[in-house]
Design a protein around this motif. Structure first.
Motif, mmCIF file in Angstrom:
data_model
loop_
_atom_site.group_PDB
_atom_site.id
_atom_site.type_symbol
_atom_site.label_atom_id
_atom_site.label_comp_id
_atom_site.label_asym_id
_atom_site.label_seq_id
_atom_site.Cartn_x
_atom_site.Cartn_y
_atom_site.Cartn_z
ATOM 1 N N PHE A 11 47.747 -72.924 16.923
ATOM 2 C CA PHE A 11 48.393 -71.625 17.486
ATOM 3 C C PHE A 11 48.268 -71.749 19.046
ATOM 4 O O PHE A 11 49.287 -71.408 19.680
ATOM 5 N N TYR A 12 47.087 -71.809 19.420
ATOM 6 C CA TYR A 12 46.840 -72.113 20.875
ATOM 7 C C TYR A 12 47.555 -73.150 21.650
ATOM 8 O O TYR A 12 48.209 -72.898 22.527
ATOM 9 N N LYS A 13 47.347 -74.074 20.842
ATOM 10 C CA LYS A 13 48.116 -75.570 21.347
ATOM 11 C C LYS A 13 49.663 -75.243 21.348
ATOM 12 O O LYS A 13 50.572 -75.903 22.322
ATOM 13 N N LYS A 33 46.545 -77.350 36.593
ATOM 14 C CA LYS A 33 45.079 -77.263 36.259
ATOM 15 C C LYS A 33 45.055 -76.021 35.690
ATOM 16 O O LYS A 33 45.503 -75.131 35.871
ATOM 17 N N VAL A 34 44.112 -76.092 34.627
ATOM 18 C CA VAL A 34 44.015 -75.168 33.515
ATOM 19 C C VAL A 34 42.458 -74.774 33.287
ATOM 20 O O VAL A 34 41.616 -75.520 33.696
ATOM 21 N N ASP A 35 42.339 -73.607 33.007
ATOM 22 C CA ASP A 35 40.694 -73.093 32.878
ATOM 23 C C ASP A 35 40.142 -73.511 31.824
ATOM 24 O O ASP A 35 40.958 -73.937 30.758
ATOM 25 N N GLU A 36 38.942 -74.021 32.218
ATOM 26 C CA GLU A 36 38.259 -74.577 30.853
ATOM 27 C C GLU A 36 38.087 -73.534 29.951
ATOM 28 O O GLU A 36 37.422 -72.349 30.187
ATOM 29 N N HIS A 37 38.057 -73.658 28.565
ATOM 30 C CA HIS A 37 37.819 -72.522 27.515
ATOM 31 C C HIS A 37 37.419 -73.509 26.130
ATOM 32 O O HIS A 37 37.937 -74.792 25.934
ATOM 33 N N GLY A 38 36.710 -72.820 25.350
ATOM 34 C CA GLY A 38 36.350 -73.558 23.889
ATOM 35 C C GLY A 38 35.176 -74.485 24.280
ATOM 36 O O GLY A 38 35.019 -74.780 25.648
ATOM 37 N N GLY A 39 35.035 -75.342 23.151
ATOM 38 C CA GLY A 39 33.823 -76.413 23.510
ATOM 39 C C GLY A 39 34.804 -77.681 23.959
ATOM 40 O O GLY A 39 36.047 -77.851 24.210
ATOM 41 N N ASN A 40 33.733 -78.556 24.611
ATOM 42 C CA ASN A 40 34.205 -79.840 25.015
ATOM 43 C C ASN A 40 35.013 -80.624 24.280
ATOM 44 O O ASN A 40 35.878 -81.336 24.806
ATOM 45 N N ALA A 41 34.742 -80.568 22.982
ATOM 46 C CA ALA A 41 35.478 -81.437 21.959
ATOM 47 C C ALA A 41 37.178 -80.850 22.022
ATOM 48 O O ALA A 41 38.216 -81.621 22.098
ATOM 49 N N PHE A 42 37.239 -79.593 21.961
ATOM 50 C CA PHE A 42 38.406 -78.919 21.906
ATOM 51 C C PHE A 42 39.176 -79.196 23.166
ATOM 52 O O PHE A 42 40.503 -79.719 23.120
ATOM 53 N N MET A 43 38.301 -79.170 24.286
ATOM 54 C CA MET A 43 39.225 -79.402 25.552
ATOM 55 C C MET A 43 39.776 -80.995 25.588
ATOM 56 O O MET A 43 40.993 -81.198 26.278
ATOM 57 N N LEU A 44 39.037 -81.731 25.200
ATOM 58 C CA LEU A 44 39.484 -83.224 25.280
ATOM 59 C C LEU A 44 40.548 -83.228 24.246
ATOM 60 O O LEU A 44 41.602 -84.028 24.531
ATOM 61 N N PHE A 46 42.455 -81.073 23.580
ATOM 62 C CA PHE A 46 43.721 -80.322 24.242
ATOM 63 C C PHE A 46 44.324 -81.064 25.145
ATOM 64 O O PHE A 46 45.649 -81.231 25.309
ATOM 65 N N LYS A 47 43.508 -81.782 25.903
ATOM 66 C CA LYS A 47 44.264 -82.567 26.873
ATOM 67 C C LYS A 47 44.801 -83.541 26.639
ATOM 68 O O LYS A 47 46.096 -84.147 27.162
ATOM 69 N N GLU A 48 44.494 -84.213 25.397
ATOM 70 C CA GLU A 48 45.197 -85.387 24.966
ATOM 71 C C GLU A 48 46.506 -84.923 24.262
ATOM 72 O O GLU A 48 47.599 -85.500 24.352
ATOM 73 N N TYR A 49 46.464 -83.810 23.653
ATOM 74 C CA TYR A 49 47.611 -83.087 23.116
ATOM 75 C C TYR A 49 48.790 -82.979 24.184
ATOM 76 O O TYR A 49 49.863 -83.362 24.012
ATOM 77 N N VAL A 50 48.362 -82.297 25.122
ATOM 78 C CA VAL A 50 49.347 -82.114 26.229
ATOM 79 C C VAL A 50 49.869 -83.369 26.932
ATOM 80 O O VAL A 50 50.876 -83.585 27.040
ATOM 81 N N ARG A 51 48.857 -84.368 27.096
ATOM 82 C CA ARG A 51 49.322 -85.768 27.864
ATOM 83 C C ARG A 51 50.371 -86.315 26.792
ATOM 84 O O ARG A 51 51.393 -86.744 27.077
ATOM 85 N N GLN A 52 50.225 -86.161 25.420
ATOM 86 C CA GLN A 52 51.103 -86.934 24.389
ATOM 87 C C GLN A 52 52.263 -86.159 24.271
ATOM 88 O O GLN A 52 53.620 -86.769 24.037
ATOM 89 N N THR A 57 56.482 -88.994 31.283
ATOM 90 C CA THR A 57 56.199 -90.567 31.236
ATOM 91 C C THR A 57 55.280 -90.595 32.380
ATOM 92 O O THR A 57 54.562 -89.939 32.959
ATOM 93 N N LEU A 58 54.553 -91.932 32.195
ATOM 94 C CA LEU A 58 53.424 -92.165 33.055
ATOM 95 C C LEU A 58 53.679 -92.382 34.432
ATOM 96 O O LEU A 58 52.976 -92.261 35.420
ATOM 97 N N PHE A 59 55.081 -92.485 34.696
ATOM 98 C CA PHE A 59 55.752 -92.883 36.028
ATOM 99 C C PHE A 59 56.209 -91.596 36.821
ATOM 100 O O PHE A 59 56.518 -91.973 37.969
ATOM 101 N N GLU A 60 56.180 -90.348 36.364
ATOM 102 C CA GLU A 60 56.852 -89.195 36.936
ATOM 103 C C GLU A 60 55.659 -88.622 37.813
ATOM 104 O O GLU A 60 55.950 -87.836 38.522
ATOM 105 N N GLY A 61 54.449 -89.053 37.892
ATOM 106 C CA GLY A 61 53.602 -88.280 38.636
ATOM 107 C C GLY A 61 52.607 -87.015 38.289
ATOM 108 O O GLY A 61 51.885 -86.521 38.822
ATOM 109 N N SER A 62 53.000 -86.779 37.006
ATOM 110 C CA SER A 62 52.499 -85.455 36.448
ATOM 111 C C SER A 62 51.011 -85.807 36.107
ATOM 112 O O SER A 62 50.486 -86.611 35.448
ATOM 113 N N GLU A 63 50.334 -84.865 36.273
ATOM 114 C CA GLU A 63 48.741 -84.678 36.252
ATOM 115 C C GLU A 63 48.253 -83.523 35.270
ATOM 116 O O GLU A 63 49.047 -82.335 35.688
#
Length: 173
Positions: A11-13, A33-44, A46-52, A57-63
């Motif tokens: 639900f959070y995702k 830039k987002v605030d770190e919350h939850g454990g390290n495993a969750f944040m990794l 979550f970051k992959e979820y957002v990226r996917q 695209t990789l070429f638009e410069g989004s970070e």
């Protein structure tokens, strides 16, 4: 059996996905830039979820960065705004000051999107109709239109159009 924690994570995702989709659609070269919350495993994860799912695209410069709020002034300001919005909209936090809070921050807010979206299908009810008119079909059609609008981005060429709001275009048809 599904664990409650798994449901909360999904639900959070999902909720954050709604926000990020709108942001990346409007600003394809966004540095988020987002605030770190939850454990390290969750944040990794979550970051992959957002990226996917939300960076186009990789070429638009989004970070997409995860930071502790004490390290980033922008994240601190976002925390302050989110907390203030909580005192305006959260039933458990609303007070006699809520209206004052809204007045103070109203000129700093671009828009407020509610979840779930409240579509007023009943505003489009026909009073004088023919015998073949069916309100159920009308309601279903309007929901399909609203779904389409939620899932379609505005092209830059639409911005100069006299009717720049897609919902105005569809509903006026």
């Amino acid at each position: 059996m599904v664990k409650v924690l798994d449901i909360r994570i999904s639900f959070y995702k999902y909720l954050n996905g709604i926000l990020y989709k709108e942001l990346y659609k409007s600003f394809p070269q966004l540095e988020l830039k987002v605030d770190e919350h939850g454990g390290n495993a969750f944040m990794l994860e979550f970051k992959e979820y957002v990226r996917q799912n939300h960076i186009r695209t990789l070429f638009e410069g989004s970070e997409f960065f995860v930071s502790e709020s004490k390290e980033e002034l922008g994240v601190q300001v976002a925390d302050l705004m989110a907390g203030t919005l909580g005192y305006i909209f959260d039933d458990h936090k609303i007070s006699s000051f809520s209206e004052d809070f809204m007045k103070i921050i109203s000129n700093k807010i671009i828009s407020i999107n509610h979840f779930p979206k409240l579509y007023k299908v009943n505003e489009y009810t026909e009073v004088s109709t023919s015998e073949s008119y069916n309100q159920v079909i009308t309601d279903l059609s309007l929901r399909s239109i609203f779904d389409y609008l939620d899932n379609t981005s505005v092209n830059s060429s639409d911005i100069d159009h006299p009717i720049s709001n897609q919902s105005d275009q569809v509903i006026s048809v």
